[in-house]
Design a protein around this motif. Structure first.
Motif, short mmCIF file in Angstrom:
data_model
loop_
_atom_site.label_atom_id
_atom_site.label_comp_id
_atom_site.label_asym_id
_atom_site.label_seq_id
_atom_site.Cartn_x
_atom_site.Cartn_y
_atom_site.Cartn_z
N LYS A 23 34.80 73.55 37.23
CA LYS A 23 35.84 73.79 36.52
C LYS A 23 36.58 75.03 37.44
O LYS A 23 35.95 75.98 37.52
N MET A 24 37.80 74.86 37.67
CA MET A 24 38.55 75.92 38.28
C MET A 24 39.88 76.08 37.52
O MET A 24 40.67 75.56 37.02
N ARG A 25 40.12 77.54 37.72
CA ARG A 25 41.59 77.94 37.35
C ARG A 25 42.17 78.84 38.56
O ARG A 25 41.75 79.54 39.17
N VAL A 26 43.45 77.88 38.86
CA VAL A 26 44.23 78.52 40.12
C VAL A 26 45.42 79.16 39.50
O VAL A 26 46.21 78.46 38.80
N THR A 27 45.84 80.28 40.02
CA THR A 27 47.19 80.77 39.85
C THR A 27 48.07 81.00 41.00
O THR A 27 47.67 80.97 42.10
N ILE A 50 42.25 81.53 43.35
CA ILE A 50 41.49 80.94 42.65
C ILE A 50 40.87 82.08 41.56
O ILE A 50 40.45 83.06 42.05
N GLU A 92 39.23 81.70 38.81
CA GLU A 92 38.08 81.51 38.10
C GLU A 92 37.13 80.25 38.50
O GLU A 92 38.11 79.32 38.76
#
Length: 80
Positions: A7-11, A67, A69
């Motif tokens: 699972k990734m959170r990209v801004t 990235i 998280e």
């Protein structure tokens, strides 16, 4: 076997470019068009008038991508 998923959170910091017709902007005072600072303040305060234009068809570029998280998540088995 239990599989895993990442699972990734990209801004991103992105740029959109589009044009607005002044007559489509609610209650825009004519003198605001002659003052770029006043126009900027007006558009910041009235984001709802232009936010829909920030879409894929008006995407210009991505300046920065981070990235934020990363987690390894178990993919639970599905009963069949």
């Amino acid at each position: 076997m239990i599989e895993q998923r990442i699972k990734m959170r990209v801004t991103e910091t992105v740029t959109y470019e589009f044009c607005l017709d002044p007559e489509d902007l609610d209650e825009l005072m004519p003198e605001v068009l002659g003052d770029s600072n006043a126009l900027l303040d007006y558009l910041i305060d009235n984001e709802d008038l232009w936010i829909d234009e920030c879409n894929d068809s008006n995407f210009d570029c991505c300046h920065e991508r981070d990235i934020a998280e990363v987690k390894v998540m178990p993919l639970l088995p599905v009963e069949r």
